[in-house]
Write an enzyme that holds these catalytic residues in place. Structure first.
Site, PDB file in Angstrom:
ATOM      1  N   GLU A  62      -9.722  -2.920  -6.117  1.00 27.86           N
ATOM      2  CA  GLU A  62      -9.656  -2.959  -4.645  1.00 27.86           C
ATOM      3  C   GLU A  62      -9.811  -4.395  -4.122  1.00 27.86           C
ATOM      4  O   GLU A  62      -9.096  -4.801  -3.209  1.00 27.86           O
ATOM      5  CB  GLU A  62     -10.723  -2.047  -4.028  1.00 27.86           C
ATOM      6  CG  GLU A  62     -10.436  -0.553  -4.201  1.00 27.86           C
ATOM      7  CD  GLU A  62      -9.255  -0.042  -3.365  1.00 27.86           C
ATOM      8  OE1 GLU A  62      -8.867  -0.705  -2.386  1.00 27.86           O
ATOM      9  OE2 GLU A  62      -8.716   1.030  -3.719  1.00 27.86           O
TER      10      GLU A  62
ATOM     11  N   ASP B 296       0.824  -1.207   0.000  1.00 29.95           N
ATOM     12  CA  ASP B 296       0.000   0.000   0.000  1.00 29.95           C
ATOM     13  C   ASP B 296       0.861   1.260   0.000  1.00 29.95           C
ATOM     14  O   ASP B 296       0.468   2.285  -0.563  1.00 29.95           O
ATOM     15  CB  ASP B 296      -0.984   0.004   1.177  1.00 29.95           C
ATOM     16  CG  ASP B 296      -2.292   0.712   0.832  1.00 29.95           C
ATOM     17  OD1 ASP B 296      -2.785   0.500  -0.297  1.00 29.95           O
ATOM     18  OD2 ASP B 296      -2.809   1.470   1.664  1.00 29.95           O
TER      19      ASP B 296
ATOM     20  N   GLU C 231       0.070  10.801   5.537  1.00 32.69           N
ATOM     21  CA  GLU C 231      -0.079   9.363   5.361  1.00 32.69           C
ATOM     22  C   GLU C 231       1.239   8.695   4.951  1.00 32.69           C
ATOM     23  O   GLU C 231       1.591   7.631   5.452  1.00 32.69           O
ATOM     24  CB  GLU C 231      -1.160   9.104   4.308  1.00 32.69           C
ATOM     25  CG  GLU C 231      -1.653   7.678   4.285  1.00 32.69           C
ATOM     26  CD  GLU C 231      -2.862   7.534   3.380  1.00 32.69           C
ATOM     27  OE1 GLU C 231      -3.856   8.261   3.585  1.00 32.69           O
ATOM     28  OE2 GLU C 231      -2.809   6.712   2.463  1.00 32.69           O
TER      29      GLU C 231
END
Ligand SMILES: Cc1ncc(CNC=O)c(N)n1
Length: 231
Positions: free
Chosen positions: A220, A56, A98
């Protein structure tokens, strides 16, 4: 023109909810994936979590570029896009945090980010983002994909924070990152932008946006599958 609205006109007032009803199964597949459910019930395999974390981090760097491209498309829209740009800029600011968070989290779990090789599924998702960065792709289509990408994480991780779940303590911060109320508000703002834009969009653009939404949901699901060690 006065009078009764046709079904198509009613559906266009809230295009996203119309689509989420129509494509319920795939949406649930993306937001209630076994990987998420395993975090939620505390049975998560930590090696899967670490795989997800490393992959990710790579995805998010491609995603930052994608968001920048959406911002450029918003700016090029001649009409009132100032509000849209503020929401997008807020999203980019959050992504700055992030990226730093991924680095901190990786060191906490002993994941060496510099060693991570993007898996095929991840590469395909990043390539899809890249295709949306093309200047030929309409703002309405790109912002729909953008909303979907954010909404999947928001819904998935918020699910792990509900009352009565068994999410492990050391994964709660991860779930908070996308499951917190502020992120929920932000996704709601994006949804309103999309609904407002699509209400005035051509049938052709609406079709393209729907295709983009479905592609995001498929990518996803594949991304979660990849994290669990499947393909
Ligand atoms: C694969 C994937 N989808 C959505 C997100 C959430 N957006 C930004 O962080 C994400 N991090 N990764």
């Amino acid at each position: 023109m006065e009078g009764k609205k046709t079904r198509e006109e009613v559906e266009k007032i809230n295009m996203i909810d119309t689509w989420l009803t129509k494509h319920r199964l795939i949406y649930v597949g993306a937001t209630r994936h076994p990987f998420i459910l395993s975090i939620r019930d505390g049975t998560v395999d930590l090696s899967s979590f670490k795989t997800w974390l490393g992959q990710d981090y790579i995805f998010v760097r491609a995603f930052v570029s994608f968001v920048a491209s959406v911002l450029i498309k918003a700016w090029k829209e001649s009409d009132d896009s100032a509000g849209d740009m503020e929401v997008l800029l807020g999203g980019m600011a959050a992504l700055n945090d992030e990226v730093q968070w991924f680095k901190k989290e990786a060191s906490k779990w002993g994941v060496q980010l510099s060693d991570i090789v993007p898996q095929k599924t991840n590469q395909e998702y990043c390539r899809f983002l890249e295709s949306l960065m093309n200047s030929e792709v309409k703002y309405n289509v790109a912002i729909t994909a953008f909303w979907a990408i954010e909404a999947v994480y928001q819904e998935s991780f918020a699910h792990c924070l509900e009352e009565g779940t068994n999410t492990p303590l050391d994964l709660q911060e991860t779930c908070q990152r996308w499951g917190n109320d502020g992120f929920g508000q932000y996704c709601h703002s994006l949804k309103q932008i999309v609904n407002r834009r699509l209400e005035k969009a051509s049938d052709d653009e609406i079709k393209q946006a729907e295709v983009a939404l479905l592609s995001v949901l498929e990518h996803e699901v594949d991304f979660w599958n990849m994290s669990c060690g499947g393909a």
